[in-house]
Design a protein around this motif. Structure first.
Motif, PDB file in Angstrom:
ATOM      1  N   VAL A  99       3.317   3.580   5.328  1.00 42.27           N
ATOM      2  CA  VAL A  99       3.115   3.289   6.745  1.00 42.27           C
ATOM      3  C   VAL A  99       4.058   2.159   7.124  1.00 42.27           C
ATOM      4  O   VAL A  99       4.056   1.098   6.483  1.00 42.27           O
ATOM      5  N   THR A 104      -0.625  -5.942  11.417  1.00 46.84           N
ATOM      6  CA  THR A 104      -0.282  -5.025  10.323  1.00 46.84           C
ATOM      7  C   THR A 104      -1.344  -5.071   9.231  1.00 46.84           C
ATOM      8  O   THR A 104      -1.797  -4.027   8.733  1.00 46.84           O
ATOM      9  N   GLU A 158      -3.826  -2.072   8.023  1.00 47.45           N
ATOM     10  CA  GLU A 158      -3.844  -1.683   6.613  1.00 47.45           C
ATOM     11  C   GLU A 158      -5.278  -1.650   6.081  1.00 47.45           C
ATOM     12  O   GLU A 158      -5.678  -0.706   5.379  1.00 47.45           O
ATOM     13  N   THR A 198       2.005  -0.346   3.158  1.00 46.79           N
ATOM     14  CA  THR A 198       2.133  -0.682   4.581  1.00 46.79           C
ATOM     15  C   THR A 198       3.054  -1.886   4.720  1.00 46.79           C
ATOM     16  O   THR A 198       2.834  -2.916   4.074  1.00 46.79           O
TER      17      THR A 198
END
Length: 383
Positions: free
Chosen positions: A186, A219, A223, A236
């Motif tokens: 990701v 982020t 995650e 990620t």
């Protein structure tokens, strides 16, 4: 207006970056964006090729028209009767023109909502400078007094952050139907900025790097959400796009294309690319990601899904209206609870002294330290 949930504000001002809508507008637009930086037209023409790839038309203004309509609909649904105006920094409708038109229509106090969720010079303070220039232009033309406030940076307001988490989760769900978790990466993408701009982002008495840390916090939260949803830890990372400027000036890295190549070299077969740094499909999304990053992924054998931006997602638009009502309540002196996801202190609505400074020249800025406002504007407020 005194009974309105948005009192004392009598209009909302959607404030955005702007973009060209025809080939002949591309170069003048880029000249305005880079004014004062001494960038030659030859270099601007190179950047302009991104716009000409799409017929000389940026998608951002159509995105803003759609967002304006969605905001109007959500306000009407809540029975909040207030006009929503729209002004750009770098293209028509220009902020100065919109402020003049608002004044002529009898509006005296505007609440600005910017299409940027984060804290840095380019994503917050520069908007405040442009708002200051708009009221200066209006004042110098003899216009009736107009005051402007703005909502706080909203990266961790759930309407933005949780909506991004949902969009990423659904994209990853599709990839996991065809790839094993250890094959899926990701990639969270945002606009790169100069390292010096990041180091001075945030309140003047902070340690800086607020821009980068806000992205890292979101982020990390996404995650965690992915792990809770799928029961697996997915690779990620936060990366950047749209680096510009002189090569010897450091900007935030890694670049999304370099990162995709590295992921392929590590054995990943699928990637979800999520533009969490953008509210809508800016040129940096439709060109840097949908064209360049997509080509890089294909070149290296990666199956890539580009996650949608929040755009006019219903939860996002509802969250923006929540922010408008929150700011109005604060102005009325009411106690307000700032909802944040992930949990974190909310950025203040009034920017602190020295917040996200302009590193080239000191310019007046609204919605912050009164000392940074034009003197007549401060006197107007005191009166």
């Amino acid at each position: 207006m005194t009974d309105s949930p948005l009192a004392p504000y009598d209009a909302v001002l959607l404030t955005s970056f702007g973009g060209p809508e025809a080939p002949e507008e591309v170069l003048p637009f880029l000249r305005r964006v880079t004014a004062g930086r001494g960038i030659p037209d030859e270099r601007l023409e190179e950047v302009g090729a991104h716009y000409h790839h799409f017929g000389g038309r940026s998608p951002i203004n159509d995105q803003n028209r759609a967002l304006l309509a969605a905001l109007e609909a959500e306000l009407a649904r809540r029975e909040v009767e207030v006009p929503v105006l729209w002004g750009n920094r770098n293209s028509a409708p220009f902020l100065s023109d919109v402020v003049a038109e608002a004044s002529a229509a009898g509006h005296r106090r505007l609440l600005a909502l910017t299409t940027s969720a984060y804290s840095s010079y380019s994503s917050c303070r520069q908007y405040r400078e442009n708002l200051a220039q708009a009221v200066v232009d209006h004042h110098d033309a003899g216009g009736a007094p107009v005051r402007i406030d703005k909502v706080r940076p909203y990266v961790h307001a759930p309407g933005f952050s949780a909506t991004n988490a949902h969009l990423v989760t659904e994209a990853v769900r599709g990839l996991l139907a065809e790839h094993r978790p250890e094959q899926v990466a990701v990639v969270m993408v945002t606009h790169s900025i100069p390292v010096a701009m990041d180091e001075t982002s945030g309140p003047g008495d902070s340690d800086g790097e607020v821009y980068q840390r806000q992205h890292e916090q979101l982020t990390g939260a996404i995650e965690d959400e992915l792990e809770a949803t799928f029961g697996a830890v997915l690779r990620t990372d936060l990366v950047y796009c749209s680096r510009s400027g002189a090569p010897h000036h450091p900007w935030l890295e890694p670049d999304v294309n370099d990162h995709l190549e590295a992921l392929a070299g590590e054995g990943f077969t699928a990637v979800a690319v999520a533009p969490i740094g953008f509210v809508s499909d800016h040129m940096e999304v439709v060109y840097d990601l949908d064209v360049e990053a997509t080509a890089t992924a294909a070149e290296h054998g990666l199956s890539m899904v580009r996650v949608p931006t929040v755009g006019t997602d219903r939860q996002f638009v509802s969250g923006l209206v929540d922010l408008l009502l929150e700011r109005a309540a604060e102005t009325r002196g009411e106690a307000v609870e700032h909802r944040q996801w992930p949990p974190s202190p909310a950025m203040p609505s009034q920017c602190a002294p020295g917040c996200c400074p302009n590193l080239r020249e000191a310019l007046p800025a609204l919605c912050g330290d009164p000392a940074e406002q034009p003197a007549w504007y401060r006197e107007q407020a005191d009166g």
